[in-house]
Write a protein that holds these residues in place. Structure first.
Motif, PDB file in Angstrom:
ATOM      1  N   THR A 236       0.817  -1.207   0.000  1.00  0.00           N
ATOM      2  CA  THR A 236       0.000   0.000   0.000  1.00  0.00           C
ATOM      3  C   THR A 236       0.853   1.261   0.000  1.00  0.00           C
ATOM      4  OG1 THR A 236      -0.173  -0.080   2.409  1.00  0.00           O
ATOM      5  CG2 THR A 236      -1.949  -1.123   1.132  1.00  0.00           C
ATOM      6  N   ALA A 237       2.126   1.142   0.415  1.00  0.00           N
ATOM      7  CA  ALA A 237       3.004   2.308   0.446  1.00  0.00           C
ATOM      8  C   ALA A 237       3.778   2.477  -0.854  1.00  0.00           C
ATOM      9  CB  ALA A 237       3.978   2.203   1.622  1.00  0.00           C
ATOM     10  N   GLN A 238       3.708   1.482  -1.737  1.00  0.00           N
ATOM     11  CA  GLN A 238       4.419   1.576  -2.994  1.00  0.00           C
ATOM     12  C   GLN A 238       3.820   2.657  -3.887  1.00  0.00           C
ATOM     13  OE1 GLN A 238       4.023  -2.353  -4.620  1.00  0.00           O
ATOM     14  NE2 GLN A 238       6.116  -2.884  -4.072  1.00  0.00           N
ATOM     15  N   ARG A 239       4.679   3.188  -4.741  1.00  0.00           N
ATOM     16  CA  ARG A 239       4.198   4.118  -5.754  1.00  0.00           C
ATOM     17  C   ARG A 239       3.375   3.348  -6.772  1.00  0.00           C
ATOM     18  NH1 ARG A 239       9.550   6.149  -8.262  1.00  0.00           N
ATOM     19  NH2 ARG A 239       9.842   3.916  -8.226  1.00  0.00           N
ATOM     20  N   PRO A 240       2.456   4.014  -7.458  1.00  0.00           N
ATOM     21  CA  PRO A 240       1.680   3.320  -8.499  1.00  0.00           C
ATOM     22  C   PRO A 240       2.566   2.645  -9.542  1.00  0.00           C
ATOM     23  CG  PRO A 240       0.672   5.423  -8.002  1.00  0.00           C
ATOM     24  CD  PRO A 240       1.972   5.370  -7.229  1.00  0.00           C
ATOM     25  N   VAL A 241       3.680   3.274  -9.930  1.00  0.00           N
ATOM     26  CA  VAL A 241       4.564   2.671 -10.922  1.00  0.00           C
ATOM     27  C   VAL A 241       5.109   1.339 -10.415  1.00  0.00           C
ATOM     28  CG1 VAL A 241       6.656   3.925 -10.195  1.00  0.00           C
ATOM     29  CG2 VAL A 241       6.442   3.116 -12.554  1.00  0.00           C
TER      30      VAL A 241
ATOM     31  N   ALA B  14       5.199  -4.499 -10.657  1.00  0.00           N
ATOM     32  CA  ALA B  14       5.113  -5.775  -9.929  1.00  0.00           C
ATOM     33  C   ALA B  14       4.079  -6.684 -10.582  1.00  0.00           C
ATOM     34  CB  ALA B  14       4.766  -5.526  -8.464  1.00  0.00           C
ATOM     35  N   SER B  15       2.945  -6.120 -10.935  1.00  0.00           N
ATOM     36  CA  SER B  15       1.907  -6.902 -11.593  1.00  0.00           C
ATOM     37  C   SER B  15       2.359  -7.366 -12.974  1.00  0.00           C
ATOM     38  CB  SER B  15       0.625  -6.074 -11.697  1.00  0.00           C
ATOM     39  OG  SER B  15      -0.364  -6.791 -12.394  1.00  0.00           O
ATOM     40  N   TYR B  16       2.954  -6.465 -13.745  1.00  0.00           N
ATOM     41  CA  TYR B  16       3.434  -6.799 -15.090  1.00  0.00           C
ATOM     42  C   TYR B  16       4.527  -7.867 -15.011  1.00  0.00           C
ATOM     43  CZ  TYR B  16       4.693  -5.884 -19.997  1.00  0.00           C
ATOM     44  OH  TYR B  16       4.921  -5.992 -21.338  1.00  0.00           O
TER      45      TYR B  16
ATOM     46  N   MET C 168       2.899  12.128 -21.197  1.00  0.00           N
ATOM     47  CA  MET C 168       2.277  12.671 -19.982  1.00  0.00           C
ATOM     48  C   MET C 168       1.991  11.546 -18.983  1.00  0.00           C
ATOM     49  SD  MET C 168      -0.180  15.849 -21.208  1.00  0.00           S
ATOM     50  CE  MET C 168      -1.561  14.795 -21.392  1.00  0.00           C
ATOM     51  N   PHE C 169       1.506  10.406 -19.466  1.00  0.00           N
ATOM     52  CA  PHE C 169       1.257   9.250 -18.604  1.00  0.00           C
ATOM     53  C   PHE C 169       2.549   8.806 -17.920  1.00  0.00           C
ATOM     54  CE2 PHE C 169       1.307   4.606 -18.180  1.00  0.00           C
ATOM     55  CZ  PHE C 169       0.233   4.409 -17.321  1.00  0.00           C
ATOM     56  N   TYR C 170       3.621   8.650 -18.696  1.00  0.00           N
ATOM     57  CA  TYR C 170       4.900   8.194 -18.142  1.00  0.00           C
ATOM     58  C   TYR C 170       5.485   9.223 -17.177  1.00  0.00           C
ATOM     59  CZ  TYR C 170       4.755   4.693 -21.834  1.00  0.00           C
ATOM     60  OH  TYR C 170       4.392   3.663 -22.660  1.00  0.00           O
ATOM     61  N   ASN C 171       5.428  10.475 -17.533  1.00  0.00           N
ATOM     62  CA  ASN C 171       5.986  11.524 -16.691  1.00  0.00           C
ATOM     63  C   ASN C 171       5.239  11.618 -15.367  1.00  0.00           C
ATOM     64  OD1 ASN C 171       8.051  13.610 -16.597  1.00  0.00           O
ATOM     65  ND2 ASN C 171       6.328  15.027 -16.468  1.00  0.00           N
ATOM     66  N   ARG C 172       3.948  11.366 -15.399  1.00  0.00           N
ATOM     67  CA  ARG C 172       3.167  11.397 -14.163  1.00  0.00           C
ATOM     68  C   ARG C 172       3.513  10.198 -13.275  1.00  0.00           C
ATOM     69  NH1 ARG C 172      -3.313  11.999 -13.386  1.00  0.00           N
ATOM     70  NH2 ARG C 172      -3.152  12.412 -11.174  1.00  0.00           N
ATOM     71  N   MET C 173       3.796   9.046 -13.898  1.00  0.00           N
ATOM     72  CA  MET C 173       4.177   7.860 -13.134  1.00  0.00           C
ATOM     73  C   MET C 173       5.520   8.060 -12.452  1.00  0.00           C
ATOM     74  SD  MET C 173       3.221   4.259 -15.061  1.00  0.00           S
ATOM     75  CE  MET C 173       4.857   4.136 -15.650  1.00  0.00           C
ATOM     76  N   SER C 174       6.465   8.652 -13.201  1.00  0.00           N
ATOM     77  CA  SER C 174       7.831   8.818 -12.705  1.00  0.00           C
ATOM     78  C   SER C 174       8.530   9.852 -13.577  1.00  0.00           C
ATOM     79  CB  SER C 174       8.572   7.478 -12.772  1.00  0.00           C
ATOM     80  OG  SER C 174       9.966   7.653 -12.767  1.00  0.00           O
ATOM     81  N   ARG C 175       9.074  10.878 -12.944  1.00  0.00           N
ATOM     82  CA  ARG C 175       9.779  11.912 -13.726  1.00  0.00           C
ATOM     83  C   ARG C 175      10.964  11.317 -14.474  1.00  0.00           C
ATOM     84  NH1 ARG C 175       8.260  17.406 -12.250  1.00  0.00           N
ATOM     85  NH2 ARG C 175       6.037  17.039 -11.969  1.00  0.00           N
TER      86      ARG C 175
ATOM     87  N   TRP D  51      20.382   3.344 -12.261  1.00  0.00           N
ATOM     88  CA  TRP D  51      19.607   4.580 -12.154  1.00  0.00           C
ATOM     89  C   TRP D  51      18.300   4.304 -11.447  1.00  0.00           C
ATOM     90  CZ3 TRP D  51      19.947   5.936 -18.055  1.00  0.00           C
ATOM     91  CH2 TRP D  51      21.276   6.232 -18.379  1.00  0.00           C
ATOM     92  N   ARG D  52      17.818   5.282 -10.724  1.00  0.00           N
ATOM     93  CA  ARG D  52      16.525   5.176 -10.049  1.00  0.00           C
ATOM     94  C   ARG D  52      15.412   5.652 -10.977  1.00  0.00           C
ATOM     95  NH1 ARG D  52      15.970   5.016  -4.575  1.00  0.00           N
ATOM     96  NH2 ARG D  52      14.258   6.507  -4.724  1.00  0.00           N
ATOM     97  N   TYR D  53      14.268   5.051 -10.807  1.00  0.00           N
ATOM     98  CA  TYR D  53      13.096   5.505 -11.551  1.00  0.00           C
ATOM     99  C   TYR D  53      11.996   5.842 -10.581  1.00  0.00           C
ATOM    100  CZ  TYR D  53      11.208   0.793 -10.941  1.00  0.00           C
ATOM    101  OH  TYR D  53      10.761  -0.374 -10.408  1.00  0.00           O
TER     102      TYR D  53
END
Length: 159
Positions: free
Chosen positions: A4-9, A14-16, A69-76, A157-159
């Motif tokens: 529950t604390a994980q980021r949506p990305v 994890a699911s993918y 925009m979708f990707y940038n919102r998930m992770s800069r 690198w971090r994402y």
């Protein structure tokens, strides 16, 4: 960190990843997913835009912008990487259009699209699991970011 604390990305990945455990399937995805992404860019590029200065590329550009925009919102960080990928794909597509013409670009992209999807389904046959997008179409956008995230991990690198 709990689920529950994980980021949506992280939850998406994890699911993918759960549907992509087999190493052969993963290797196929590393090549086929970017190929499919390019074909979508190229096929949209081929849709003419009559009555404007731009004869091609408008629909592709709009689609890349919305996806970015979708990707940038998930992770800069992933957003920046996908922006670089989209710019490279747009440049490559424009170059191929000038070299081959729109009609031949279309046929090339269509051929790569078919071959890459066949490879994807072979990978999932080997995996023994259905493709993730059959449960949620959002996974069609997650796949390219998942491949990029694998590259980021290799580079440290971090994402």
């Amino acid at each position: 960190m709990n689920a529950t604390a994980q980021r949506p990305v992280d939850r998406w990945f994890a699911s993918y990843s759960g549907d992509h455990q087999n190493r052969t399937n993963q290797k196929i995805h590393i090549f086929a997913v970017p190929a499919i992404l390019w074909t979508v860019v190229a096929l949209l590029w081929c849709i003419p835009v009559y009555g404007t200065v731009m004869k091609s590329g408008l629909w592709s550009g709009l689609a890349m912008f919305v996806a970015w925009m979708f990707y940038n919102r998930m992770s800069r960080s992933l957003g920046l990487g996908m922006l670089a990928i989209f710019i490279t794909m747009a440049w490559l597509t424009r170059w191929l259009e000038s070299w081959l013409g729109v009609a031949n670009l279309f046929y090339l992209a269509l051929g790569v699209f078919v071959v890459a999807w066949i490879a994807q389904f072979i990978g999932h046959k080997i995996e023994g699991r259905k493709p993730s997008f059959l449960t949620d179409l959002t996974y069609l956008l997650i796949g390219p970011a998942w491949v990029l995230a694998k590259f980021y991990r290799v580079m440290g690198w971090r994402y």
